[in-house]
Design an enzyme around this catalytic site. Structure first.
Site, short mmCIF file in Angstrom:
data_model
loop_
_atom_site.label_atom_id
_atom_site.label_comp_id
_atom_site.label_asym_id
_atom_site.label_seq_id
_atom_site.Cartn_x
_atom_site.Cartn_y
_atom_site.Cartn_z
N LYS A 34 0.83 -1.21 0.00
CA LYS A 34 0.00 0.00 0.00
C LYS A 34 0.87 1.26 0.00
O LYS A 34 0.62 2.20 0.74
CB LYS A 34 -0.93 -0.02 1.21
CG LYS A 34 -1.89 -1.20 1.19
CD LYS A 34 -2.91 -1.11 2.28
CE LYS A 34 -3.84 -2.31 2.29
NZ LYS A 34 -4.50 -2.61 1.07
N CYS A 35 1.85 1.26 -0.87
CA CYS A 35 2.84 2.34 -0.94
C CYS A 35 2.80 2.95 -2.33
O CYS A 35 2.45 2.28 -3.30
CB CYS A 35 4.22 1.74 -0.64
SG CYS A 35 5.62 2.85 -0.84
N GLY A 36 3.17 4.21 -2.44
CA GLY A 36 3.25 4.83 -3.75
C GLY A 36 4.28 4.15 -4.65
O GLY A 36 4.20 4.26 -5.88
N LEU A 37 5.22 3.42 -4.06
CA LEU A 37 6.24 2.71 -4.84
C LEU A 37 5.85 1.27 -5.14
O LEU A 37 6.61 0.55 -5.80
CB LEU A 37 7.58 2.74 -4.10
CG LEU A 37 8.16 4.13 -3.84
CD1 LEU A 37 9.42 4.05 -2.99
CD2 LEU A 37 8.43 4.86 -5.14
N THR A 38 4.67 0.83 -4.70
CA THR A 38 4.25 -0.56 -4.90
C THR A 38 4.30 -1.01 -6.35
O THR A 38 4.62 -2.17 -6.61
CB THR A 38 2.84 -0.77 -4.29
OG1 THR A 38 2.93 -0.51 -2.88
CG2 THR A 38 2.34 -2.19 -4.50
#
Length: 162
Positions: A34-38
């Protein structure tokens, strides 16, 4: 001691002693769903597929230490990675990468400097480490560095066993 001497459980809960990767090049990354980098999951999977036949593997280490961006259970993490990004590379159990409960794998990794000379605590999800077939940690890349950045590809290609 090399990273290949470290024991860690697989995401599925069975022992995943890193000795099974001895002789292979690796890229290890702490990951989160659940990360912007996922979306880097997809890029890591492409690297795994591209270099796998040449003695390489990606190893993902789920971590919930950065704004609770990996809250799921092992089954939820595995299902998300497979269904959303087609991940086939191995994943470890959910671990801590910083602090007093830092997993021994990350104890072995964090003293490696990145291109700017940074060492120490993991800064965010998707920090990447390249491991040589003898277990030496040869490169570190900041979370925002794309896994297909020429510097990452060059570090991988420099240690491929084949």
């Amino acid at each position: 001691m090399s990273v290949f001497d470290i024991e860690i459980d697989a995401l599925t809960g069975v022992s995943a002693h890193l000795a099974q990767y001895r002789g292979k090049a690796m890229l290890i990354a702490n990951v989160a769903s659940k990360c912007g980098l996922t979306p880097q999951y997809a890029v890591l999977e492409r690297l795994h597929e591209r270099f796998g036949p040449r003695g390489f593997t990606v190893l993902g280490a789920p971590c919930n230490q950065f704004m609770n961006q990996e809250p799921g259970s092992a089954d939820e993490i595995a299902a998300f990675c497979s269904a959303t990004y087609g991940v086939t590379f191995p994943m470890t159990e959910k671990i801590d990468v910083n602090g007093e409960t830092r997993h021994p794998l990350y104890v072995a990794l964090v003293d490696t400097p990145d291109a700017d000379g940074y060492t120490g605590d993991i800064r965010w999800n998707f920090e990447k480490f390249v491991i040589a077939p003898d277990g030496a940690v040869v490169a570190r890349f900041a979370p925002q560095v794309d896994p297909e950045d020429p510097a990452v590809i060059g570090a991988i290609e420099a240690v491929l066993p084949g």
